[in-house]
Design a protein around this motif. Sequence first.
Motif, PDB file in Angstrom:
ATOM      1  N   GLY A  31      -7.294   1.109   2.882  1.00 49.52           N
ATOM      2  CA  GLY A  31      -8.690   0.783   2.679  1.00 49.52           C
ATOM      3  C   GLY A  31      -9.210   0.172   3.699  1.00 49.52           C
ATOM      4  N   PHE A  88      -6.506  -2.534 -14.379  1.00 50.23           N
ATOM      5  CA  PHE A  88      -7.662  -3.569 -13.595  1.00 50.23           C
ATOM      6  C   PHE A  88      -8.733  -2.758 -14.214  1.00 50.23           C
ATOM      7  N   PHE A 134      -7.437  12.861  -0.112  1.00 49.47           N
ATOM      8  CA  PHE A 134      -7.197  12.040   1.226  1.00 49.47           C
ATOM      9  C   PHE A 134      -5.403  11.301   1.580  1.00 49.47           C
ATOM     10  N   VAL A 137      -3.297  12.091   4.474  1.00 47.79           N
ATOM     11  CA  VAL A 137      -4.495  11.111   5.720  1.00 47.79           C
ATOM     12  C   VAL A 137      -2.618  10.086   5.956  1.00 47.79           C
TER      13      VAL A 137
HETATM   14  P1  NAP Z   1      -1.633  -2.184   0.209  1.00 46.00           P
HETATM   15  O1  NAP Z   1      -1.836  -1.910   1.404  1.00 46.00           O
HETATM   16  O2  NAP Z   1      -0.308  -2.471  -0.553  1.00 46.00           O
HETATM   17  O3  NAP Z   1      -3.288  -2.020  -0.632  1.00 46.00           O
HETATM   18  C1  NAP Z   1      -2.775  -2.282  -1.996  1.00 46.00           C
HETATM   19  C2  NAP Z   1      -4.358  -3.325  -1.625  1.00 46.00           C
HETATM   20  O4  NAP Z   1      -4.656  -3.272  -3.436  1.00 46.00           O
HETATM   21  C3  NAP Z   1      -4.783  -4.767  -1.897  1.00 46.00           C
HETATM   22  O5  NAP Z   1      -4.405  -4.710  -0.336  1.00 46.00           O
HETATM   23  C4  NAP Z   1      -4.939  -5.098  -2.428  1.00 46.00           C
HETATM   24  O6  NAP Z   1      -7.350  -5.046  -2.325  1.00 46.00           O
HETATM   25  C5  NAP Z   1      -5.550  -4.272  -3.723  1.00 46.00           C
HETATM   26  N1  NAP Z   1      -4.300  -5.036  -5.049  1.00 46.00           N
HETATM   27  C6  NAP Z   1      -3.454  -5.115  -4.849  1.00 46.00           C
HETATM   28  N2  NAP Z   1      -3.177  -5.598  -5.837  1.00 46.00           N
HETATM   29  C7  NAP Z   1      -3.545  -5.548  -6.533  1.00 46.00           C
HETATM   30  C8  NAP Z   1      -3.842  -6.102  -8.167  1.00 46.00           C
HETATM   31  N3  NAP Z   1      -3.385  -6.676  -9.027  1.00 46.00           N
HETATM   32  N4  NAP Z   1      -5.151  -5.625  -8.897  1.00 46.00           N
HETATM   33  C9  NAP Z   1      -6.737  -5.014  -8.189  1.00 46.00           C
HETATM   34  N5  NAP Z   1      -5.764  -4.208  -7.269  1.00 46.00           N
HETATM   35  C10 NAP Z   1      -4.856  -5.407  -6.349  1.00 46.00           C
HETATM   36  O7  NAP Z   1      -1.537  -0.332   0.805  1.00 46.00           O
HETATM   37  P2  NAP Z   1      -1.983   1.098   0.979  1.00 46.00           P
HETATM   38  O8  NAP Z   1      -0.893   0.949   1.614  1.00 46.00           O
HETATM   39  O9  NAP Z   1      -3.885   0.084   1.395  1.00 46.00           O
HETATM   40  O10 NAP Z   1      -2.181   1.491  -0.023  1.00 46.00           O
HETATM   41  C11 NAP Z   1      -3.595   1.977  -1.379  1.00 46.00           C
HETATM   42  C12 NAP Z   1      -3.115   3.492  -1.389  1.00 46.00           C
HETATM   43  O11 NAP Z   1      -3.028   4.133  -0.858  1.00 46.00           O
HETATM   44  C13 NAP Z   1      -1.721   3.657  -2.196  1.00 46.00           C
HETATM   45  O12 NAP Z   1      -2.329   4.225  -3.295  1.00 46.00           O
HETATM   46  C14 NAP Z   1      -1.117   4.171  -1.615  1.00 46.00           C
HETATM   47  O13 NAP Z   1      -0.598   5.453  -2.419  1.00 46.00           O
HETATM   48  C15 NAP Z   1      -2.344   5.232  -1.201  1.00 46.00           C
HETATM   49  N6  NAP Z   1      -2.098   5.311   0.477  1.00 46.00           N
HETATM   50  C16 NAP Z   1      -1.426   5.050   1.066  1.00 46.00           C
HETATM   51  C17 NAP Z   1      -1.956   5.508   2.875  1.00 46.00           C
HETATM   52  C18 NAP Z   1      -1.558   4.786   4.256  1.00 46.00           C
HETATM   53  O14 NAP Z   1      -0.882   4.822   5.012  1.00 46.00           O
HETATM   54  N7  NAP Z   1      -1.131   3.275   3.989  1.00 46.00           N
HETATM   55  C19 NAP Z   1      -1.309   6.794   2.988  1.00 46.00           C
HETATM   56  C20 NAP Z   1      -2.186   7.792   2.329  1.00 46.00           C
HETATM   57  C21 NAP Z   1      -1.813   7.244   0.899  1.00 46.00           C
HETATM   58  P3  NAP Z   1      -7.199  -6.443  -1.989  1.00 46.00           P
HETATM   59  O15 NAP Z   1      -6.194  -7.801  -2.103  1.00 46.00           O
HETATM   60  O16 NAP Z   1      -8.470  -5.997  -1.696  1.00 46.00           O
HETATM   61  O17 NAP Z   1      -7.548  -6.597  -3.927  1.00 46.00           O
END
Ligand code: NAP
Length: 461
Positions: A31, A88, A134, A137
């Motif tokens: 994000g 949620f 996305f 990426v």
């Molecule tokens: P992350 O760092 O674990 O972040 C996920 C975010 O989700 C948390 O920061 C939190 O944001 C929110 N969250 C966590 N638990 C929650 C809950 N119970 N209810 C509502 N919101 C909740 O994960 P990420 O790496 O950013 O990945 C996010 C998504 O992008 C995943 O689906 C992943 O598969 C996809 N993705 C990631 C990458 C990568 O390189 N990281 C690449 C492609 C796709 P808040 O604290 O702001 O609520």
Amino acid sequence: MNKNSSNIMALAPNTSNKRETVCIFGTGDFGRALGHKMIHSGYPVVYGSRSTQISNLIPKDAEVLGHAEAAQKAAIIIIAIQRQHYNFLTPLAEVLRGKVLVDISNNLKLNQYPESNAEHLAQLLPGSKVVKAFNTVSAWALQSGTLDASRQVFVCGDDVEAKQMVMNIVRALGLTPLDKGSLLAAQEIENYPLQLFPMWKFPMILSLGLTAFFFFYCLALDVIYTYIYENNNFSFFIAITIPNRVCPVMALILLALVYLPGIFAAIIQLYRGTKYRRFPDWLDKWMLCRKQLGLIALAFASLHVVFTLVTPMRAFVSWRTSKGIIAQALNNKTEPLNNTNAWISDSYLALGILGYFLFVLLGITSLPSVSNNVNWREFRFVQSKLGYLALILCTAHTLVYGGKWFLSPSAYKWYLPNIYILSLIVPCAVLVVKFVLIFPCVDKPLTQIRQGWERNPKYSE
Ligand code: NAP
């Protein structure tokens, strides 16, 4: 804001130059990285988060609000949250109605769930327009700026306008969107980042197996046999001599294996008298990995070139050369130039150089940036006609080089044929059958079959 106004906002085209606000749910790694990139591209970004406290990691110009409040500020909401937390979102169904939800999520395993994450999201929120994008990426690539327009972003979704809006954002970020169709394609898109060189698996296993076999074959004949029967310690052959025998053999066999499935396919089509029946699975898979087989063959051929170029630097070679010169000096006799040998060595070198040149040409035309710039006929000309010419030249190179050993009894240590004899079996078989296939009496019916003619049509007109 009422329900209708949010619908209008969701689908209204962007007529001004000002970018529309984009909402991102989740302030995690992805994000934040996407938010940074969007702000740099001129998009106002609002985060929907469980905590509205601004941390240093969040892009400076972004707003952080509660989920419902943030969603109301934008027509497009990017869900940067793991799938297991999607529940949620259900209480937010009314706020999200008519909005474009971009699912960017990945899984840990191939086909982890019966339905894709994007379809799951669409089932949870039937009033929203879900688009998958996305996910191929990475957050790191977004943040480090290692992405450019050559990076494709796969996009799919059932709502054409929603998909178009997301593709416009992808373009605005300097990336290239690739429309993969409806949301049914989401499962396939989600599996992409989890695949580990799928097309390379069979060629790699085959190459490793054959390389190991030929290496130990040479080790037995060139090192162990000479040690046992001739009391010579040639163990240093392991470093350059044996690899320089194995590499050309592998290059030639793998190049022949690129053309062998085409020969099998032609025989099967001639036998069946139709092209409208599927090939066996093994043949289909083999045909799909011909490019990889060819590239591995090119790697072996290139190694052979390097090994050959360093040959004069080897201590063993200088010792053998000086031994010959000293023997001539001691005998006070200069051996005359053997014209036949001179012809043989110059011929196999010339054949090898030309064969390698065509080999490189085949490798270059298989690169997507080059193959995208030639039409189908040009591509087939290079890959088929010039490919067969490369196979002929490389086979001739091996025949001229190794031919002298075929009839020599000393080449059959432990009654085993020399490695060059083994390496010629598949290429010679391919060339002989191909020669038969281009005879008009065989080529004509085969061409007809490939144009749709059937010997026993199933459906008569
Ligand atoms: P992350 O760092 O674990 O972040 C996920 C975010 O989700 C948390 O920061 C939190 O944001 C929110 N969250 C966590 N638990 C929650 C809950 N119970 N209810 C509502 N919101 C909740 O994960 P990420 O790496 O950013 O990945 C996010 C998504 O992008 C995943 O689906 C992943 O598969 C996809 N993705 C990631 C990458 C990568 O390189 N990281 C690449 C492609 C796709 P808040 O604290 O702001 O609520």
